[in-house]
Design a protein around this motif. Structure first.
Motif, mmCIF file in Angstrom:
data_model
loop_
_atom_site.group_PDB
_atom_site.id
_atom_site.type_symbol
_atom_site.label_atom_id
_atom_site.label_comp_id
_atom_site.label_asym_id
_atom_site.label_seq_id
_atom_site.Cartn_x
_atom_site.Cartn_y
_atom_site.Cartn_z
ATOM 1 N N GLU A 257 -1.952 -4.819 1.608
ATOM 2 C CA GLU A 257 -2.033 -3.953 2.784
ATOM 3 C C GLU A 257 -0.860 -4.255 3.721
ATOM 4 O OE1 GLU A 257 -4.091 -1.509 2.936
ATOM 5 O OE2 GLU A 257 -5.213 -2.125 1.167
ATOM 6 N N TYR B 279 -2.742 -3.656 -4.492
ATOM 7 C CA TYR B 279 -1.568 -3.554 -3.630
ATOM 8 C C TYR B 279 -1.887 -4.294 -2.342
ATOM 9 C CZ TYR B 279 -0.029 0.110 -6.804
ATOM 10 O OH TYR B 279 0.363 0.796 -7.915
ATOM 11 N N ARG C 94 0.825 -1.205 0.000
ATOM 12 C CA ARG C 94 0.000 0.000 0.000
ATOM 13 C C ARG C 94 0.865 1.263 0.000
ATOM 14 N NH1 ARG C 94 -4.190 0.919 -2.114
ATOM 15 N NH2 ARG C 94 -4.871 -1.090 -1.383
ATOM 16 N N ARG C 95 2.022 1.239 0.657
ATOM 17 C CA ARG C 95 2.913 2.410 0.657
ATOM 18 C C ARG C 95 3.360 2.749 -0.759
ATOM 19 N NH1 ARG C 95 7.473 2.403 5.094
ATOM 20 N NH2 ARG C 95 7.641 4.514 4.280
ATOM 21 N N GLU C 96 3.547 1.737 -1.605
ATOM 22 C CA GLU C 96 3.913 1.985 -3.000
ATOM 23 C C GLU C 96 2.731 2.599 -3.745
ATOM 24 O OE1 GLU C 96 6.362 2.078 -6.432
ATOM 25 O OE2 GLU C 96 6.786 2.016 -4.291
ATOM 26 N N ALA C 97 1.512 2.179 -3.420
ATOM 27 C CA ALA C 97 0.325 2.768 -4.047
ATOM 28 C C ALA C 97 0.247 4.259 -3.745
ATOM 29 C CB ALA C 97 -0.935 2.048 -3.563
ATOM 30 N N VAL C 98 0.522 4.619 -2.507
ATOM 31 C CA VAL C 98 0.514 6.031 -2.114
ATOM 32 C C VAL C 98 1.627 6.780 -2.845
ATOM 33 C CG1 VAL C 98 0.874 7.601 -0.161
ATOM 34 C CG2 VAL C 98 -0.589 5.566 0.102
ATOM 35 N N ARG C 99 2.802 6.195 -2.898
ATOM 36 C CA ARG C 99 3.933 6.834 -3.586
ATOM 37 C C ARG C 99 3.614 7.047 -5.068
ATOM 38 N NH1 ARG C 99 8.864 5.998 -6.243
ATOM 39 N NH2 ARG C 99 8.466 3.822 -6.714
ATOM 40 N N HIS D 130 0.676 7.611 -6.232
ATOM 41 C CA HIS D 130 -0.551 8.410 -6.282
ATOM 42 C C HIS D 130 -1.760 7.571 -6.702
ATOM 43 C CE1 HIS D 130 2.099 11.774 -5.673
ATOM 44 N NE2 HIS D 130 2.791 11.405 -6.738
ATOM 45 N N ARG D 131 -1.824 6.331 -6.204
ATOM 46 C CA ARG D 131 -2.955 5.425 -6.447
ATOM 47 C C ARG D 131 -3.448 4.849 -5.119
ATOM 48 N NH1 ARG D 131 0.151 1.678 -10.817
ATOM 49 N NH2 ARG D 131 0.834 3.346 -12.167
ATOM 50 N N PRO D 132 -3.705 5.699 -4.134
ATOM 51 C CA PRO D 132 -3.985 5.175 -2.787
ATOM 52 C C PRO D 132 -5.216 4.288 -2.683
ATOM 53 C CG PRO D 132 -4.540 7.493 -2.906
ATOM 54 C CD PRO D 132 -3.843 7.147 -4.196
ATOM 55 N N GLU D 133 -6.165 4.399 -3.590
ATOM 56 C CA GLU D 133 -7.395 3.607 -3.513
ATOM 57 C C GLU D 133 -7.347 2.324 -4.326
ATOM 58 O OE1 GLU D 133 -9.623 4.533 -1.303
ATOM 59 O OE2 GLU D 133 -8.361 6.262 -0.900
#
Length: 180
Positions: free
Chosen positions: A145, A143, A129-134, A136-139
Motif C-alpha cells: 500500500e 502489492y 498498489r499503483r502498479e496493481a491498478v495499472r 488491472h488487479r486493484p484488489e
C-alpha cells in the motif's frame, strides 16, 4: 489466482540482476549470513554469495531449488511461507541481512526482527498498489500500500525508503536493527 511457480522456474533463466534495493544497500550489510525469503532462482542470494556472505535461501518451488542445488555457500530450505505455522519453521538467526524481494507477506515481515543481528539490514522491495491498478488487479493483496513500508517492523528503524515509477510502480525499504 495462485501462480504455478514450478512451471515458471522450469523455463526461467538463472541470470537476472539483483533487486535495486540489494544493489544499492547490500554493500552496507555487515559480515555474516544472509536470509533470502521466497528467493526464487537466487538473483539476490548470488549477489551476496559473490561478496562472501553465506546465504540461506527459502523457497517453496522445488524447480527453483533444483536449479540452485550445489552452489557453494548456499543453503536451501524448502518451505511454503504462506502455510500454517510456516513462521515457526523459519531458519534461526541471527542474520546480517534478510531479503524480501517481490514477495508480500505482512505477518512474515513483522516476525523478522528477532532473526536480524544487531546492525543487520532488512531489505524489502516490491510493487505498489499503483502498479496493481495499472495491471488491472486493484484488489490483489500482493502489492504494498502507499507509504506502508515507511513503518518499520517492531524493533527496527527505517534507514531508507523509496516509492515511484521504476519500470513499474515500485517501492522499497531498508530497515536496520539498532546496535545494543
Amino acid at each position: 489466482m495462485p501462480r504455478d511457480w514450478d512451471a515458471f522456474y522450469r523455463q526461467a533463466a538463472l541470470e537476472r540482476a539483483p533487486a535495486q534495493v540489494v544493489r544499492a544497500y547490500g554493500p552496507f550489510a555487515p559480515k555474516g549470513p544472509v536470509l533470502d525469503l521466497a528467493g526464487g532462482l537466487g538473483r539476490n542470494a548470488l549477489y551476496f554469495l559473490d561478496r562472501g556472505h553465506p546465504v540461506v535461501l527459502v523457497e517453496k518451488s522445488r524447480e527453483a531449488l533444483k536449479k540452485l542445488r550445489g552452489i557453494r555457500g548456499l543453503a536451501l530450505v524448502e518451505l511454503d511461507l504462506e502455510a500454517p505455522n510456516a513462521l515457526t519453521h523459519l531458519p534461526k538467526g541471527p542474520f546480517a541481512a534478510i531479503l524480501m524481494s517481490y514477495y508480500v507477506n505482512r505477518p512474515l515481515l513483522k516476525a523478522l526482527p528477532p532473526l536480524l543481528a544487531p546492525g543487520g539490514l532488512l531489505l524489502v522491495e516490491g510493487f505498489s498498489r499503483r502498479e496493481a491498478v495499472r495491471r488491472h488487479r486493484p484488489e490483489s493483496p500482493f502489492y504494498w500500500e502507499p507509504y506502508e513500508l515507511l513503518t518499520p517492523p517492531p524493533g527496527l528503524g527505517l534507514r531508507a525508503f523509496g516509492e515511484g515509477w521504476m519500470e513499474g510502480y515500485r517501492v522499497f525499504a531498508v530497515y536496520h536493527n539498532p546496535k545494543p
